[in-house]
Motif scaffolding. Structure first.
Motif, PDB file in Angstrom:
ATOM      1  N   ASP A 150       0.827  -1.200   0.000  1.00 41.72           N
ATOM      2  CA  ASP A 150       0.000   0.000   0.000  1.00 41.72           C
ATOM      3  C   ASP A 150       0.865   1.255   0.000  1.00 41.72           C
ATOM      4  OD1 ASP A 150      -2.302  -1.482   0.011  1.00 41.72           O
ATOM      5  OD2 ASP A 150      -2.576  -1.404   2.187  1.00 41.72           O
ATOM      6  N   ILE A 151       0.433   2.240  -0.792  1.00 45.55           N
ATOM      7  CA  ILE A 151       1.054   3.562  -0.790  1.00 45.55           C
ATOM      8  C   ILE A 151       0.020   4.557  -0.281  1.00 45.55           C
ATOM      9  CG2 ILE A 151       2.142   5.370  -2.167  1.00 45.55           C
ATOM     10  CD1 ILE A 151       2.935   3.281  -4.205  1.00 45.55           C
ATOM     11  N   ASP A 152       0.361   5.261   0.770  1.00 49.84           N
ATOM     12  CA  ASP A 152      -0.520   6.294   1.311  1.00 49.84           C
ATOM     13  C   ASP A 152      -0.064   7.634   0.743  1.00 49.84           C
ATOM     14  OD1 ASP A 152      -2.033   8.091   2.705  1.00 49.84           O
ATOM     15  OD2 ASP A 152      -1.706   7.172   4.673  1.00 49.84           O
ATOM     16  N   PHE A 153      -0.812   8.138  -0.238  1.00 49.62           N
ATOM     17  CA  PHE A 153      -0.387   9.351  -0.932  1.00 49.62           C
ATOM     18  C   PHE A 153      -0.574  10.614  -0.094  1.00 49.62           C
ATOM     19  CE2 PHE A 153      -0.683   6.478  -4.543  1.00 49.62           C
ATOM     20  CZ  PHE A 153       0.478   6.799  -5.214  1.00 49.62           C
ATOM     21  N   SER A 154      -1.148  10.464   1.071  1.00 50.25           N
ATOM     22  CA  SER A 154      -1.208  11.612   1.974  1.00 50.25           C
ATOM     23  C   SER A 154       0.098  11.765   2.748  1.00 50.25           C
ATOM     24  CB  SER A 154      -2.373  11.450   2.958  1.00 50.25           C
ATOM     25  OG  SER A 154      -2.147  10.342   3.822  1.00 50.25           O
ATOM     26  N   GLU A 155       0.987  10.766   2.614  1.00 47.79           N
ATOM     27  CA  GLU A 155       2.223  10.782   3.389  1.00 47.79           C
ATOM     28  C   GLU A 155       3.484  10.785   2.532  1.00 47.79           C
ATOM     29  OE1 GLU A 155       2.127   7.510   6.079  1.00 47.79           O
ATOM     30  OE2 GLU A 155       0.506   8.340   7.309  1.00 47.79           O
ATOM     31  N   VAL A 156       3.341  10.717   1.205  1.00 48.58           N
ATOM     32  CA  VAL A 156       4.526  10.684   0.343  1.00 48.58           C
ATOM     33  C   VAL A 156       4.482  11.862  -0.620  1.00 48.58           C
ATOM     34  CG1 VAL A 156       4.745   8.178   0.483  1.00 48.58           C
ATOM     35  CG2 VAL A 156       3.400   9.185  -1.376  1.00 48.58           C
ATOM     36  N   PRO A 157       5.653  12.360  -1.050  1.00 48.67           N
ATOM     37  CA  PRO A 157       5.669  13.472  -2.005  1.00 48.67           C
ATOM     38  C   PRO A 157       5.296  13.002  -3.402  1.00 48.67           C
ATOM     39  CG  PRO A 157       7.900  12.712  -1.578  1.00 48.67           C
ATOM     40  CD  PRO A 157       7.003  11.944  -0.648  1.00 48.67           C
ATOM     41  N   THR A 158       4.512  13.786  -4.102  1.00 44.73           N
ATOM     42  CA  THR A 158       4.151  13.470  -5.480  1.00 44.73           C
ATOM     43  C   THR A 158       3.705  14.747  -6.172  1.00 44.73           C
ATOM     44  OG1 THR A 158       2.735  12.117  -6.912  1.00 44.73           O
ATOM     45  CG2 THR A 158       1.770  12.896  -4.851  1.00 44.73           C
ATOM     46  N   VAL A 159       3.819  14.766  -7.496  1.00 39.77           N
ATOM     47  CA  VAL A 159       3.362  15.939  -8.239  1.00 39.77           C
ATOM     48  C   VAL A 159       1.928  15.773  -8.723  1.00 39.77           C
ATOM     49  CG1 VAL A 159       5.624  16.742  -8.955  1.00 39.77           C
ATOM     50  CG2 VAL A 159       4.478  14.995 -10.302  1.00 39.77           C
ATOM     51  N   HIS A 160       1.407  14.545  -8.702  1.00 41.46           N
ATOM     52  CA  HIS A 160       0.004  14.284  -9.024  1.00 41.46           C
ATOM     53  C   HIS A 160      -0.596  13.510  -7.862  1.00 41.46           C
ATOM     54  CE1 HIS A 160       1.652  13.848 -13.394  1.00 41.46           C
ATOM     55  NE2 HIS A 160       1.620  15.104 -13.015  1.00 41.46           N
ATOM     56  N   PHE A 161      -1.880  13.568  -7.716  1.00 40.01           N
ATOM     57  CA  PHE A 161      -2.536  12.774  -6.689  1.00 40.01           C
ATOM     58  C   PHE A 161      -3.613  11.917  -7.338  1.00 40.01           C
ATOM     59  CE2 PHE A 161      -0.677  16.080  -4.097  1.00 40.01           C
ATOM     60  CZ  PHE A 161      -0.253  15.380  -2.977  1.00 40.01           C
ATOM     61  N   PRO A 162      -3.745  10.666  -6.893  1.00 35.37           N
ATOM     62  CA  PRO A 162      -4.792   9.813  -7.460  1.00 35.37           C
ATOM     63  C   PRO A 162      -6.173  10.320  -7.075  1.00 35.37           C
ATOM     64  CG  PRO A 162      -3.812   8.765  -5.542  1.00 35.37           C
ATOM     65  CD  PRO A 162      -2.999   9.997  -5.818  1.00 35.37           C
ATOM     66  N   THR A 163      -7.120  10.076  -7.954  1.00 30.66           N
ATOM     67  CA  THR A 163      -8.498  10.431  -7.622  1.00 30.66           C
ATOM     68  C   THR A 163      -9.073   9.353  -6.713  1.00 30.66           C
ATOM     69  OG1 THR A 163      -9.288   9.290  -9.603  1.00 30.66           O
ATOM     70  CG2 THR A 163      -8.832  11.646  -9.796  1.00 30.66           C
ATOM     71  N   GLY A 164      -9.964   9.741  -5.823  1.00 28.94           N
ATOM     72  CA  GLY A 164     -10.570   8.763  -4.923  1.00 28.94           C
ATOM     73  C   GLY A 164      -9.694   8.496  -3.718  1.00 28.94           C
ATOM     74  N   ASP A 165      -9.542   7.216  -3.371  1.00 31.54           N
ATOM     75  CA  ASP A 165      -8.789   6.834  -2.179  1.00 31.54           C
ATOM     76  C   ASP A 165      -7.340   7.297  -2.262  1.00 31.54           C
ATOM     77  OD1 ASP A 165     -11.030   5.604  -1.193  1.00 31.54           O
ATOM     78  OD2 ASP A 165     -10.478   3.608  -1.932  1.00 31.54           O
ATOM     79  N   GLN A 166      -6.833   7.772  -1.131  1.00 33.72           N
ATOM     80  CA  GLN A 166      -5.440   8.195  -1.072  1.00 33.72           C
ATOM     81  C   GLN A 166      -4.503   7.039  -0.733  1.00 33.72           C
ATOM     82  OE1 GLN A 166      -4.355  11.627  -1.770  1.00 33.72           O
ATOM     83  NE2 GLN A 166      -6.338  11.222  -2.714  1.00 33.72           N
ATOM     84  N   ILE A 167      -5.048   5.931  -0.250  1.00 33.84           N
ATOM     85  CA  ILE A 167      -4.246   4.737   0.016  1.00 33.84           C
ATOM     86  C   ILE A 167      -4.483   3.756  -1.129  1.00 33.84           C
ATOM     87  CG2 ILE A 167      -3.796   2.828   1.578  1.00 33.84           C
ATOM     88  CD1 ILE A 167      -4.727   4.558   3.869  1.00 33.84           C
ATOM     89  N   VAL A 168      -3.423   3.473  -1.873  1.00 31.99           N
ATOM     90  CA  VAL A 168      -3.542   2.689  -3.101  1.00 31.99           C
ATOM     91  C   VAL A 168      -2.664   1.453  -3.002  1.00 31.99           C
ATOM     92  CG1 VAL A 168      -3.060   2.694  -5.579  1.00 31.99           C
ATOM     93  CG2 VAL A 168      -4.075   4.710  -4.506  1.00 31.99           C
ATOM     94  N   SER A 169      -3.176   0.332  -3.463  1.00 32.87           N
ATOM     95  CA  SER A 169      -2.405  -0.908  -3.510  1.00 32.87           C
ATOM     96  C   SER A 169      -1.661  -0.972  -4.838  1.00 32.87           C
ATOM     97  CB  SER A 169      -3.336  -2.113  -3.362  1.00 32.87           C
ATOM     98  OG  SER A 169      -2.599  -3.316  -3.395  1.00 32.87           O
ATOM     99  N   ALA A 170      -0.332  -0.975  -4.786  1.00 32.83           N
ATOM    100  CA  ALA A 170       0.499  -1.005  -5.993  1.00 32.83           C
ATOM    101  C   ALA A 170       1.300  -2.299  -6.030  1.00 32.83           C
ATOM    102  CB  ALA A 170       1.440   0.193  -6.017  1.00 32.83           C
ATOM    103  N   TYR A 171       1.657  -2.720  -7.232  1.00 27.05           N
ATOM    104  CA  TYR A 171       2.424  -3.950  -7.399  1.00 27.05           C
ATOM    105  C   TYR A 171       3.458  -3.740  -8.500  1.00 27.05           C
ATOM    106  CZ  TYR A 171      -1.215  -4.368 -10.971  1.00 27.05           C
ATOM    107  OH  TYR A 171      -2.079  -4.113 -12.010  1.00 27.05           O
ATOM    108  N   PRO A 172       4.527  -4.539  -8.517  1.00 27.82           N
ATOM    109  CA  PRO A 172       5.579  -4.359  -9.530  1.00 27.82           C
ATOM    110  C   PRO A 172       5.001  -4.347 -10.936  1.00 27.82           C
ATOM    111  CG  PRO A 172       6.295  -5.911  -7.863  1.00 27.82           C
ATOM    112  CD  PRO A 172       4.845  -5.627  -7.569  1.00 27.82           C
ATOM    113  N   ALA A 173       5.501  -3.433 -11.750  1.00 26.67           N
ATOM    114  CA  ALA A 173       4.942  -3.231 -13.087  1.00 26.67           C
ATOM    115  C   ALA A 173       5.109  -4.464 -13.960  1.00 26.67           C
ATOM    116  CB  ALA A 173       5.612  -2.033 -13.752  1.00 26.67           C
ATOM    117  N   PHE A 174       4.142  -4.661 -14.833  1.00 28.20           N
ATOM    118  CA  PHE A 174       4.246  -5.724 -15.817  1.00 28.20           C
ATOM    119  C   PHE A 174       5.466  -5.473 -16.701  1.00 28.20           C
ATOM    120  CE2 PHE A 174       0.200  -6.652 -14.227  1.00 28.20           C
ATOM    121  CZ  PHE A 174      -0.271  -7.847 -14.744  1.00 28.20           C
ATOM    122  N   GLU A 175       5.956  -6.543 -17.326  1.00 24.65           N
ATOM    123  CA  GLU A 175       7.220  -6.503 -18.059  1.00 24.65           C
ATOM    124  C   GLU A 175       7.283  -5.370 -19.076  1.00 24.65           C
ATOM    125  OE1 GLU A 175       8.153  -9.529 -21.209  1.00 24.65           O
ATOM    126  OE2 GLU A 175       9.655 -10.152 -19.753  1.00 24.65           O
TER     127      GLU A 175
END
Length: 323
Positions: A150-175
């Motif tokens: 999980d990435i909590d975008f309320s706690e990490v620096p970013t230049v864009h913010f996801p719409t909706g939930d600020q806590i997002v489940s991310a996984y290693p990118a496809f090949e």
């Protein structure tokens, strides 16, 4: 294939011996359709009646010590034995081609690295065990590929913010997305050692968006795969280049400034030019951009101009300069 070019064989770096890999500058990894063979792809090397398969990578920073500069091919002793060449011999670039699907399988089976060929042979043997074992292997591979955090975008620096939930489940990118990032880095001569390409590509559902961020001190690019059907492969490549531009131009942690988006756009345009992409390809993602400007983003017309400027002057785009 362009002009006739011969690459001088040189020894691989010590820590890359028995990795079944060769290093070739991206400008010499050209397939029969005159397209650049992406870093990380399996290639076939034909020379004097011999052939070998290898993973292609870009050249390291240490290449400056060779008088041939970028006209070299680095390979270990085992690969040189397969091709019956020695350090200093010449290999015709036209003998370097993309491996077919069958040849990629052969690379896995013939690899000198046990970490590669042992699982490959086990996979072949497992086919004989029946459909059940195949389904089980696929299930295990799928669960491994989808291991997330999980990435909590309320706690990490970013230049864009996801719409909706600020806590997002991310996984290693496809090949494919990982290779896009590698190719972009390769085009700029960015390396992991220098930190320019020490970036982790991730996939996540973030409202059809992409963003650059830092998680636990690690630079990350998060890409929503929902974008790909809208922009295609080249569009996805440009979006990832744009996010890499935010990292390269050091926009994270700074005050919101629409000019940062234009700098990242120019960087993406420069990436397209250096990867021998057309201007049309560089602009292949603009259809998803807002036409009107906002507090954080310029309007589509200004962004098209920035991408075009970077494509026309890659040096300025790489330097995060705007016309």
């Amino acid at each position: 294939m362009g002009e006739k070019v011969f690459l001088t064989v040189r020894p691989a770096e010590r820590d890359e011996v028995f990795t079944d890999m060769v290093r070739i500058h991206r400008s010499h990894r050209i397939d029969s359709d005159n397209n650049i063979i992406p870093a990380g792809k399996v290639i076939r090397i034909d020379h004097a009646g011999k052939h070998a398969f290898a993973i292609a990578r870009g050249l390291p920073d240490t290449i400056a010590r060779y008088p041939e500069k970028d006209r070299v091919i680095l390979m270990d002793e085992f690969m040189r034995q397969r091709l019956s060449v020695s350090s200093g011999d010449k290999i015709d670039r036209r003998g370097i081609t993309s491996a077919s699907q069958l040849e990629r399988i052969l690379w896995y089976l013939q690899a000198t690295n046990p970490a590669v060929h042992v699982p490959a042979w086990l996979a072949v043997i497992s086919i004989g065990l029946g459909v059940l074992s195949i389904l089980l292997s696929l299930a295990l591979a799928s669960s491994s590929a989808q291991e997330s955090f999980d990435i909590d975008f309320s706690e990490v620096p970013t230049v864009h913010f996801p719409t909706g939930d600020q806590i997002v489940s991310a996984y290693p990118a496809f090949e494919d997305y990982s290779f896009m990032l590698f190719d972009i880095c390769d085009a700029f001569d960015f390396t992991i050692d220098s930190g320019d390409c020490l970036i982790y590509p991730m996939n996540a559902s973030i409202g059809g968006n992409a963003l650059a961020t830092v998680v636990d001190g690690n630079k990350v690019i998060v890409y929503d795969r929902a974008l790909s059907p809208l922009v295609g492969y080249e569009g996805a490549e440009m979006i990832i280049a744009h996010e890499l531009g935010h990292h390269h131009c050091r926009h994270l942690g700074r005050s919101v400034d629409p000019r940062h988006e234009l700098q990242a756009d120019a960087f993406a345009g420069a990436a397209a030019k250096l990867m021998r992409r057309s201007l049309e390809a560089a602009l292949s993602a603009v259809s998803v951009l807002d036409e009107r400007p906002s507090r954080t983003h310029p309007g589509r017309q200004d962004r098209v101009a920035a991408i075009t400027a970077g494509w026309n002057d890659p040096g300025a785009g790489k330097a995060c300069e705007l016309p």
